[in-house]
Design a protein around this motif. Sequence first.
Motif, PDB file in Angstrom:
ATOM      1  N   TYR A   1       0.789  -1.226   0.000  1.00 49.91           N
ATOM      2  CA  TYR A   1       0.000   0.000   0.000  1.00 49.91           C
ATOM      3  C   TYR A   1       0.827   1.285   0.000  1.00 49.91           C
ATOM      4  N   GLY A   2       2.128   1.197   0.177  1.00 49.88           N
ATOM      5  CA  GLY A   2       2.912   2.405   0.405  1.00 49.88           C
ATOM      6  C   GLY A   2       3.489   3.087  -0.813  1.00 49.88           C
ATOM      7  N   GLY A   3       3.415   2.479  -1.955  1.00 49.73           N
ATOM      8  CA  GLY A   3       3.979   3.108  -3.146  1.00 49.73           C
ATOM      9  C   GLY A   3       5.425   2.688  -3.382  1.00 49.73           C
ATOM     10  N   LYS A   4       5.878   2.807  -4.628  1.00 52.24           N
ATOM     11  CA  LYS A   4       7.196   2.304  -5.029  1.00 52.24           C
ATOM     12  C   LYS A   4       8.346   3.058  -4.365  1.00 52.24           C
ATOM     13  N   GLU A   5       8.213   4.383  -4.247  1.00 55.51           N
ATOM     14  CA  GLU A   5       9.311   5.160  -3.684  1.00 55.51           C
ATOM     15  C   GLU A   5       9.563   4.795  -2.230  1.00 55.51           C
ATOM     16  N   LEU A   6       8.496   4.708  -1.443  1.00 56.63           N
ATOM     17  CA  LEU A   6       8.640   4.363  -0.029  1.00 56.63           C
ATOM     18  C   LEU A   6       9.156   2.930   0.120  1.00 56.63           C
ATOM     19  N   ALA A   7       8.645   2.025  -0.708  1.00 55.01           N
ATOM     20  CA  ALA A   7       9.082   0.629  -0.651  1.00 55.01           C
ATOM     21  C   ALA A   7      10.565   0.513  -0.965  1.00 55.01           C
TER      22      ALA A   7
ATOM     23  N   HIS B   1       5.778   9.612   4.308  1.00 57.89           N
ATOM     24  CA  HIS B   1       5.866   8.603   5.347  1.00 57.89           C
ATOM     25  C   HIS B   1       4.509   8.285   5.957  1.00 57.89           C
ATOM     26  N   VAL B   2       3.447   8.700   5.295  1.00 59.07           N
ATOM     27  CA  VAL B   2       2.083   8.389   5.725  1.00 59.07           C
ATOM     28  C   VAL B   2       1.361   7.691   4.585  1.00 59.07           C
ATOM     29  N   ILE B   3       0.865   6.497   4.838  1.00 61.01           N
ATOM     30  CA  ILE B   3       0.142   5.708   3.835  1.00 61.01           C
ATOM     31  C   ILE B   3      -1.343   5.985   4.006  1.00 61.01           C
ATOM     32  N   ASP B   4      -1.953   6.556   2.995  1.00 63.47           N
ATOM     33  CA  ASP B   4      -3.381   6.893   3.100  1.00 63.47           C
ATOM     34  C   ASP B   4      -4.239   6.110   2.114  1.00 63.47           C
ATOM     35  N   THR B   5      -3.771   4.933   1.727  1.00 62.77           N
ATOM     36  CA  THR B   5      -4.520   4.083   0.809  1.00 62.77           C
ATOM     37  C   THR B   5      -5.648   3.373   1.553  1.00 62.77           C
ATOM     38  N   ASP B   6      -6.826   3.356   0.967  1.00 65.19           N
ATOM     39  CA  ASP B   6      -7.971   2.690   1.592  1.00 65.19           C
ATOM     40  C   ASP B   6      -7.682   1.205   1.788  1.00 65.19           C
ATOM     41  N   GLY B   7      -8.079   0.702   2.935  1.00 67.75           N
ATOM     42  CA  GLY B   7      -7.966  -0.724   3.224  1.00 67.75           C
ATOM     43  C   GLY B   7      -6.637  -1.164   3.794  1.00 67.75           C
ATOM     44  N   ALA B   8      -5.648  -0.272   3.881  1.00 65.15           N
ATOM     45  CA  ALA B   8      -4.315  -0.663   4.344  1.00 65.15           C
ATOM     46  C   ALA B   8      -4.337  -1.162   5.784  1.00 65.15           C
ATOM     47  N   TRP B   9      -5.000  -0.422   6.669  1.00 65.04           N
ATOM     48  CA  TRP B   9      -5.007  -0.816   8.069  1.00 65.04           C
ATOM     49  C   TRP B   9      -5.791  -2.107   8.283  1.00 65.04           C
ATOM     50  N   GLU B  10      -6.922  -2.246   7.619  1.00 64.09           N
ATOM     51  CA  GLU B  10      -7.727  -3.453   7.774  1.00 64.09           C
ATOM     52  C   GLU B  10      -6.925  -4.687   7.342  1.00 64.09           C
ATOM     53  N   TRP B  11      -6.190  -4.548   6.246  1.00 64.35           N
ATOM     54  CA  TRP B  11      -5.384  -5.661   5.753  1.00 64.35           C
ATOM     55  C   TRP B  11      -4.256  -5.976   6.735  1.00 64.35           C
ATOM     56  N   LEU B  12      -3.579  -4.947   7.222  1.00 63.02           N
ATOM     57  CA  LEU B  12      -2.477  -5.153   8.160  1.00 63.02           C
ATOM     58  C   LEU B  12      -2.981  -5.761   9.461  1.00 63.02           C
ATOM     59  N   ARG B  13      -4.084  -5.278   9.973  1.00 63.22           N
ATOM     60  CA  ARG B  13      -4.630  -5.823  11.217  1.00 63.22           C
ATOM     61  C   ARG B  13      -4.988  -7.298  11.051  1.00 63.22           C
ATOM     62  N   GLY B  14      -5.527  -7.670   9.899  1.00 63.92           N
ATOM     63  CA  GLY B  14      -5.835  -9.070   9.635  1.00 63.92           C
ATOM     64  C   GLY B  14      -4.590  -9.937   9.629  1.00 63.92           C
TER      65      GLY B  14
ATOM     66  N   GLY C   1     -12.199  11.203   8.332  1.00 59.49           N
ATOM     67  CA  GLY C   1     -12.760   9.965   8.853  1.00 59.49           C
ATOM     68  C   GLY C   1     -12.140   8.715   8.267  1.00 59.49           C
ATOM     69  N   ARG C   2     -11.014   8.841   7.572  1.00 62.99           N
ATOM     70  CA  ARG C   2     -10.324   7.694   6.996  1.00 62.99           C
ATOM     71  C   ARG C   2      -9.152   7.307   7.890  1.00 62.99           C
ATOM     72  N   THR C   3      -8.746   6.044   7.789  1.00 65.32           N
ATOM     73  CA  THR C   3      -7.599   5.577   8.565  1.00 65.32           C
ATOM     74  C   THR C   3      -6.348   5.620   7.705  1.00 65.32           C
ATOM     75  N   VAL C   4      -5.306   6.248   8.231  1.00 60.37           N
ATOM     76  CA  VAL C   4      -4.018   6.294   7.556  1.00 60.37           C
ATOM     77  C   VAL C   4      -3.005   5.539   8.421  1.00 60.37           C
ATOM     78  N   LEU C   5      -1.879   5.159   7.817  1.00 60.04           N
ATOM     79  CA  LEU C   5      -0.805   4.485   8.527  1.00 60.04           C
ATOM     80  C   LEU C   5       0.424   5.375   8.498  1.00 60.04           C
ATOM     81  N   ALA C   6       0.888   5.783   9.661  1.00 60.32           N
ATOM     82  CA  ALA C   6       2.036   6.683   9.761  1.00 60.32           C
ATOM     83  C   ALA C   6       3.263   5.901  10.202  1.00 60.32           C
ATOM     84  N   LEU C   7       4.370   6.124   9.521  1.00 55.72           N
ATOM     85  CA  LEU C   7       5.644   5.505   9.864  1.00 55.72           C
ATOM     86  C   LEU C   7       6.411   6.462  10.783  1.00 55.72           C
ATOM     87  N   VAL C   8       6.334   6.204  12.074  1.00 54.53           N
ATOM     88  CA  VAL C   8       6.862   7.123  13.079  1.00 54.53           C
ATOM     89  C   VAL C   8       8.223   6.635  13.553  1.00 54.53           C
ATOM     90  N   PRO C   9       9.288   7.405  13.351  1.00 52.56           N
ATOM     91  CA  PRO C   9      10.604   7.000  13.865  1.00 52.56           C
ATOM     92  C   PRO C   9      10.651   7.106  15.382  1.00 52.56           C
TER      93      PRO C   9
END
Length: 377
Positions: A103-109, A217-230, A176-184
């Motif tokens: 979900y994070g994109g090619k550059e971040l990956a 450093h913030v992933i705002d793609t829909d469904g990312a958190w639900e997939w990771l939590r699973g 109201g959307r869930t994002v994933l933040a990469l916090v150092p």
Amino acid sequence: MDFTFTEEQLAAAEAAAGVFAGVAPDAVPSPALTTGAVAADFDRPLWTRLAEADLLSLLLDAEHGGAGLDAIALCAVLRESAKVLARVPLLESSAAAAAVQTYGGKELAAELLPRAGSGALVFTVAANGRSGHDPAELAVTARSDGDAWVLDGVQTAVPWAYGADLILVPARSEAGRTVLALVPRGHAGVALAEQFSTNGERLGELRLESARLAARHVIDTDGAWEWLRGLLTIGTCALALGLGERVLEMTSGYASKREQFGHPIATFQAVAVQAADRFIDLRAMEATLWQAAWRISSGAPGALPVTGDIAVAKIWASEGVRRVVQTAQHLHGGFGADTDYSLHRYHAWAKHLELSLGPAAAHEEALGDLLAAHPLG
């Protein structure tokens, strides 16, 4: 549905068994005898051996130096790790890296994943919310501010927080959307307070006060958190399965040698029936785990969304591992509480896994909601 493992999945499990063969469950002080954490950091030498065996990059694509395997392979490796109570963030780091890749994109990956696969970069995930009972995505707020995001909130019981380089934090945006933040760890506006698990491991309460992160450093793609939590949940189920299998093996060995009235207690019907019940628990834990892992890996449709299979697996894992360790303690008698014997360590880890990412009751409630929304014809 085909639960036959591929050659690659079997090879990953075999490699893991080889790496974990030399790990001693009692390598750190007993949590029953320790005030605070049993160790300040996770097992770094073991982490290095896992990297050398290419077990930290299982889920990564070849372009990032990985094997391109799936959640089933990861669960097979985690199952082996739990048999020796391996003190490494294998689940959290692998799952977070997979989320960045998906979900994070090619550059971040490209920036993060080669280092994660080699063990040089360690991820963890803040998945327990403010109290351990509320949704993790509601514990932190994220607001967009130009080319950055600003985070505020608290996440409790973050595993391996003091050893990880990046903490993946779910947060609720203004929309109201869930994002994933990469916090150092150690970033401005980020503070950790020590907490301790039932197994004596060092956790961290993560406090974010106007912590500012670059947008990349913030992933705002829909469904990312639900997939990771699973993925985190079924990984926890795999850990519970491996731990339970080792505990039942220990109990079988003890019962076959411990004699009463001139006979091994394993020959007594009451003992055999209890052990058989726990064997059934483990087989149910295994079947529901692979069902959920297969759904996540394949994307195959089902009568319920994949979250239903994940909930069933976690219900069995939470209830099953508790019953297994309780029966083991009962059949071992007072010997099970001896701090020179490792069973009490498995009991402490089992309690931690039972409650991680929600106890059985929480997943029963989620499953009930799914059944109400998707009535089975």
